[in-house]
Design an enzyme around this catalytic site. Structure first.
Site, PDB file in Angstrom:
ATOM      1  N   SER A 241       0.824  -1.222   0.000  1.00 14.75           N
ATOM      2  CA  SER A 241       0.000   0.000   0.000  1.00 14.75           C
ATOM      3  C   SER A 241       0.852   1.264   0.000  1.00 14.75           C
ATOM      4  O   SER A 241       0.558   2.227  -0.721  1.00 14.75           O
ATOM      5  CB  SER A 241      -0.969  -0.003   1.182  1.00 14.75           C
ATOM      6  OG  SER A 241      -0.297  -0.317   2.387  1.00 14.75           O
TER       7      SER A 241
ATOM      8  N   HIS B 129      -2.202  -8.820   2.148  1.00 12.08           N
ATOM      9  CA  HIS B 129      -1.734  -7.573   2.778  1.00 12.08           C
ATOM     10  C   HIS B 129      -2.781  -7.179   3.829  1.00 12.08           C
ATOM     11  O   HIS B 129      -3.045  -7.937   4.760  1.00 12.08           O
ATOM     12  CB  HIS B 129      -1.524  -6.533   1.671  1.00 12.08           C
ATOM     13  CG  HIS B 129      -0.885  -5.245   2.108  1.00 12.08           C
ATOM     14  ND1 HIS B 129      -0.085  -5.127   3.205  1.00 12.08           N
ATOM     15  CD2 HIS B 129      -0.931  -3.994   1.543  1.00 12.08           C
ATOM     16  CE1 HIS B 129       0.335  -3.872   3.316  1.00 12.08           C
ATOM     17  NE2 HIS B 129      -0.181  -3.161   2.324  1.00 12.08           N
TER      18      HIS B 129
ATOM     19  N   HIS C 130       5.635 -13.102   7.257  1.00 15.50           N
ATOM     20  CA  HIS C 130       5.869 -11.716   6.851  1.00 15.50           C
ATOM     21  C   HIS C 130       6.977 -11.682   5.815  1.00 15.50           C
ATOM     22  O   HIS C 130       7.915 -12.480   5.890  1.00 15.50           O
ATOM     23  CB  HIS C 130       6.250 -10.831   8.046  1.00 15.50           C
ATOM     24  CG  HIS C 130       6.028  -9.373   7.771  1.00 15.50           C
ATOM     25  ND1 HIS C 130       6.989  -8.586   7.178  1.00 15.50           N
ATOM     26  CD2 HIS C 130       4.947  -8.582   7.977  1.00 15.50           C
ATOM     27  CE1 HIS C 130       6.504  -7.366   7.038  1.00 15.50           C
ATOM     28  NE2 HIS C 130       5.271  -7.319   7.506  1.00 15.50           N
TER      29      HIS C 130
ATOM     30  N   ARG D 290       4.477  -5.583  16.945  1.00 11.74           N
ATOM     31  CA  ARG D 290       3.121  -5.010  17.070  1.00 11.74           C
ATOM     32  C   ARG D 290       2.148  -6.055  17.624  1.00 11.74           C
ATOM     33  O   ARG D 290       1.250  -5.738  18.395  1.00 11.74           O
ATOM     34  CB  ARG D 290       2.643  -4.482  15.707  1.00 11.74           C
ATOM     35  CG  ARG D 290       3.528  -3.381  15.144  1.00 11.74           C
ATOM     36  CD  ARG D 290       3.163  -3.044  13.720  1.00 11.74           C
ATOM     37  NE  ARG D 290       3.313  -4.182  12.816  1.00 11.74           N
ATOM     38  CZ  ARG D 290       2.950  -4.187  11.540  1.00 11.74           C
ATOM     39  NH1 ARG D 290       2.397  -3.109  11.011  1.00 11.74           N
ATOM     40  NH2 ARG D 290       3.132  -5.250  10.783  1.00 11.74           N
TER      41      ARG D 290
ATOM     42  N   ASP E 194      -1.702  -8.640  12.212  1.00  8.42           N
ATOM     43  CA  ASP E 194      -3.097  -9.001  11.993  1.00  8.42           C
ATOM     44  C   ASP E 194      -3.550 -10.183  12.841  1.00  8.42           C
ATOM     45  O   ASP E 194      -4.750 -10.450  12.957  1.00  8.42           O
ATOM     46  CB  ASP E 194      -3.315  -9.330  10.513  1.00  8.42           C
ATOM     47  CG  ASP E 194      -3.056  -8.118   9.640  1.00  8.42           C
ATOM     48  OD1 ASP E 194      -3.562  -7.044   9.985  1.00  8.42           O
ATOM     49  OD2 ASP E 194      -2.341  -8.249   8.636  1.00  8.42           O
TER      50      ASP E 194
HETATM   51  N1  AMX Z   1       0.873 -20.159   6.198  1.00  5.32           N
HETATM   52  C1  AMX Z   1       1.253 -21.142   5.327  1.00  5.32           C
HETATM   53  N2  AMX Z   1       2.210 -20.973   4.404  1.00  5.32           N
HETATM   54  C2  AMX Z   1       2.852 -19.815   4.399  1.00  5.32           C
HETATM   55  C3  AMX Z   1       2.553 -18.765   5.296  1.00  5.32           C
HETATM   56  C4  AMX Z   1       1.511 -18.976   6.214  1.00  5.32           C
HETATM   57  N3  AMX Z   1       1.116 -18.026   7.061  1.00  5.32           N
HETATM   58  N4  AMX Z   1       3.366 -17.718   5.045  1.00  5.32           N
HETATM   59  C5  AMX Z   1       4.141 -18.095   4.010  1.00  5.32           C
HETATM   60  N5  AMX Z   1       3.829 -19.341   3.609  1.00  5.32           N
HETATM   61  C6  AMX Z   1       4.371 -20.053   2.469  1.00  5.32           C
HETATM   62  C7  AMX Z   1       4.117 -19.214   1.197  1.00  5.32           C
HETATM   63  O1  AMX Z   1       2.795 -19.410   0.710  1.00  5.32           O
HETATM   64  C8  AMX Z   1       5.184 -19.732   0.285  1.00  5.32           C
HETATM   65  O2  AMX Z   1       4.742 -20.957  -0.239  1.00  5.32           O
HETATM   66  P1  AMX Z   1       5.120 -21.396  -1.755  1.00  5.32           P
HETATM   67  O3  AMX Z   1       6.617 -21.459  -1.782  1.00  5.32           O
HETATM   68  O4  AMX Z   1       4.417 -22.698  -1.914  1.00  5.32           O
HETATM   69  O5  AMX Z   1       4.594 -20.305  -2.648  1.00  5.32           O
HETATM   70  C9  AMX Z   1       6.335 -19.992   1.229  1.00  5.32           C
HETATM   71  O6  AMX Z   1       5.763 -20.122   2.541  1.00  5.32           O
HETATM   72  C10 AMX Z   1       7.381 -18.923   1.253  1.00  5.32           C
HETATM   73  O7  AMX Z   1       6.742 -17.680   1.535  1.00  5.32           O
HETATM   74  P2  AMX Z   1       7.522 -16.518   2.305  1.00  5.32           P
HETATM   75  O8  AMX Z   1       8.677 -16.084   1.462  1.00  5.32           O
HETATM   76  O9  AMX Z   1       7.803 -16.901   3.706  1.00  5.32           O
HETATM   77  O10 AMX Z   1       6.396 -15.409   2.384  1.00  5.32           O
HETATM   78  P3  AMX Z   1       6.147 -14.201   1.390  1.00  5.32           P
HETATM   79  O11 AMX Z   1       7.151 -13.160   1.718  1.00  5.32           O
HETATM   80  O12 AMX Z   1       6.057 -14.667  -0.017  1.00  5.32           O
HETATM   81  O13 AMX Z   1       4.704 -13.724   1.827  1.00  5.32           O
HETATM   82  C11 AMX Z   1       3.034 -13.184   3.408  1.00  5.32           C
HETATM   83  C12 AMX Z   1       4.519 -13.046   3.031  1.00  5.32           C
HETATM   84  C13 AMX Z   1       2.740 -12.268   4.570  1.00  5.32           C
HETATM   85  C14 AMX Z   1       2.201 -12.720   2.195  1.00  5.32           C
HETATM   86  C15 AMX Z   1       2.749 -14.655   3.754  1.00  5.32           C
HETATM   87  O14 AMX Z   1       3.492 -15.025   4.905  1.00  5.32           O
HETATM   88  C16 AMX Z   1       1.278 -14.935   3.981  1.00  5.32           C
HETATM   89  O15 AMX Z   1       0.562 -15.192   3.007  1.00  5.32           O
HETATM   90  N6  AMX Z   1       0.790 -14.877   5.259  1.00  5.32           N
HETATM   91  C17 AMX Z   1      -0.603 -15.045   5.566  1.00  5.32           C
HETATM   92  C18 AMX Z   1      -1.376 -13.793   5.198  1.00  5.32           C
HETATM   93  C19 AMX Z   1      -1.051 -12.667   6.163  1.00  5.32           C
HETATM   94  O16 AMX Z   1      -1.074 -12.825   7.368  1.00  5.32           O
HETATM   95  N7  AMX Z   1      -0.787 -11.455   5.602  1.00  5.32           N
HETATM   96  C20 AMX Z   1      -0.551 -10.269   6.422  1.00  5.32           C
HETATM   97  C21 AMX Z   1       0.838  -9.688   6.250  1.00  5.32           C
HETATM   98  C22 AMX Z   1       0.992  -8.413   7.047  1.00  5.32           C
HETATM   99  C23 AMX Z   1       0.261  -7.289   6.389  1.00  5.32           C
HETATM  100  O17 AMX Z   1       0.613  -6.859   5.302  1.00  5.32           O
HETATM  101  N8  AMX Z   1      -0.773  -6.790   6.997  1.00  5.32           N
END
Ligand code: AMX
Length: 443
Positions: free
Chosen positions: A248, A278, A324, A333, A379
């Site tokens: 964002s 996000h 993250h 946080r 979150d």
């Molecule tokens: N549960 C299960 N699997 C997860 C995971 C979770 N919470 N977080 C990451 N992974 C997986 C990814 O899907 C990815 O799988 P893939 O290789 O099969 O595609 C792998 O782990 C590697 O991912 P990463 O490099 O650790 O994460 P990222 O930097 O690509 O993504 C984020 C970060 C936050 C999008 C991801 O951890 C996620 O989807 N979390 C759940 C959603 C969430 O809580 N989002 C809020 C983030 C904070 C915010 O912006 N408000």
């Protein structure tokens, strides 16, 4: 008389900013003059495929994010902000956070009060915007409504006026500041109208001249509970900024770099915030927690939680609220949210489940071996805290996130103008050209 006072009060922020901007413009000029061609980083093919992942390629003054110590607002951790910024009751006033992000200084209590009163004086909306918001279908997702509402504020914005007049580029930041203050002042009312229309009877009280941003927001949402206002103060602080590379903030910066005013830039940023990976994650977390609660009841065991999380993982879904892109520790946080629960809330089954999840999920994600950060993010706990005080319509949660993030994104845009940052224009590569570049680099 009152009008003159307001102008003088407003100038104190302006004068401080003007001095700092002069100094920082010199720094940018010197950096570019002396070291503009100095190579400071390398980029891998993987980083390019993963969308500039981890690439240090943006200037953002308001905050920095360290993978291990978390967010710092102008060099201060959130506990330091809580200790040092002017407060109401036990939490920093969101206005004092805004002052800090804008100027880099901890405001005095009277400066925080100046900004509070300035923002409160701007908190109402033009009637035609209220009418427009009231005419939106209740079923339209609250984040879409928020983006529309913020976009509509651009009518008659000061930045466009300055751009179309003979205002010098060096002075653009002054009109950007005017617009930024209007955005932060008015977005709580847009959010509250959306909430009252979508989930209540559509009636809403007027903003008060004597309340801070958080209390005004809470009252317009329909609450009369000082503890809820206190939570909103914490919430608005925690979510206000998270450095410049998140989806964002980056979107707001990118759109703003084309010289869009802050309303249209941030409206775009809000659409970015609405993605489930996000800002929409807080909505997804609460949905997921409520389902879990229904299945496991008020006093679950760690095994009950484990079974439910396994189910989520087996479906190939991410565990919401965990992981993250930058952090590699439990989000500070989130830890502050737990601290808040400990200090303010005696017993709440859903918040107890949040704590139990924190005991169980990181190990499960470590065992799964995919997520680089197996820990909770902001979150993971925010929605359950709102739920405790009776704000349970989770489709609205990201709107609150958006109200808060306006503080950081608008402060950043003032600095984008202040530092005369140019239009953002990276170069994209086709897969073929990336393959060729990799071969050239290896030979
Ligand atoms: N549960 C299960 N699997 C997860 C995971 C979770 N919470 N977080 C990451 N992974 C997986 C990814 O899907 C990815 O799988 P893939 O290789 O099969 O595609 C792998 O782990 C590697 O991912 P990463 O490099 O650790 O994460 P990222 O930097 O690509 O993504 C984020 C970060 C936050 C999008 C991801 O951890 C996620 O989807 N979390 C759940 C959603 C969430 O809580 N989002 C809020 C983030 C904070 C915010 O912006 N408000």
């Amino acid at each position: 008389m009152a009008c003159k006072l307001l102008v003088r009060k407003f100038q104190s922020l302006r004068v401080i900013l003007e001095e700092k901007i002069t100094v920082n413009r010199e720094r940018v000029a010197k950096l570019r003059r002396d070291n503009g061609e100095t190579v400071i980083d390398q980029i891998t093919a993987d980083q390019i495929v993963k969308g500039m992942r981890g690439m240090r390629a943006l200037v953002n003054e308001t905050s920095t994010l360290d993978p291990y110590s978390g967010i710092k607002f102008r060099g201060l951790t959130i506990p330091e902000c809580q200790a040092r910024l002017p407060k109401k009751h036990n939490q920093p006033l969101p206005e004092s956070v805004y002052w800090l992000l804008l100027t880099g200084d901890i405001p005095t209590p009277s400066q925080a009060e100046e900004l509070r009163s300035e923002l409160a004086s701007r908190a109402s909306l033009p009637q035609h915007i209220e009418d427009m918001l009231n005419s939106l279908p209740k079923s339209l997702h609250p984040m879409v409504q928020l983006s529309i509402g913020v976009n509509s504020l651009c009518e008659g914005n000061q930045f466009d006026k300055a751009f179309k007049s003979d205002c010098k580029r060096a002075d653009y930041w002054k009109s950007a500041l005017e617009d930024a203050l209007n955005l932060v002042a008015k977005i709580p009312r847009i959010a509250a109208i959306i909430y009252r229309n979508a989930f209540k009877d559509g009636k809403i009280c007027a903003p008060s001249q004597s309340c801070d941003l958080a209390e005004n927001l809470g009252r317009m949402l329909g609450w009369d509970d000082p503890n809820f206002f206190e939570l909103l103060r914490l919430y608005l602080t925690l979510h206000s900024d998270h450095e410049g590379g998140n989806v964002s903030a980056h979107t707001t910066h990118l759109v703003g770099s084309g010289l869009c005013d802050v309303f249209r830039s941030y409206s775009s940023g809000l659409n970015a915030l609405a993605g489930p990976l996000h800002g929409l994650a807080n909505q997804e977390v609460l949905k997921w927690l409520i389902e879990l609660w229904k299945i496991v009841g008020d006093n679950p065991t760690e095994d009950d939680i484990r079974k439910y999380v396994e189910g989520t993982m087996k479906k190939g879904q991410v565990v919401p609220g965990y992981g993250h892109a930058v952090l590699r520790v439990p989000d500070p946080r989130f830890l502050i949210e737990l601290e808040y629960k400990k200090n303010y809330i005696q017993n709440d089954p859903l918040l107890n489940i949040v704590e139990l999840c924190y005991k169980v999920i990181p190990d499960m994600l470590k065992q799964q071996g995919k997520a680089k950060n197996p820990y909770p993010n902001v979150d993971a706990g925010s929605g359950a805290l709102l739920h405790h005080y009776g704000l349970r319509e989770y489709e609205f949660f990201t709107v609150l996130f958006g109200v808060s993030r306006a503080i950081g994104c608008s402060a950043s845009q003032v600095w984008d103008r202040a530092l005369l940052l140019p239009i953002e224009r990276p170069i994209s590569l086709t897969l073929e050209s990336l393959e060729e570049l990799v071969q050239q680099a290896k030979s």
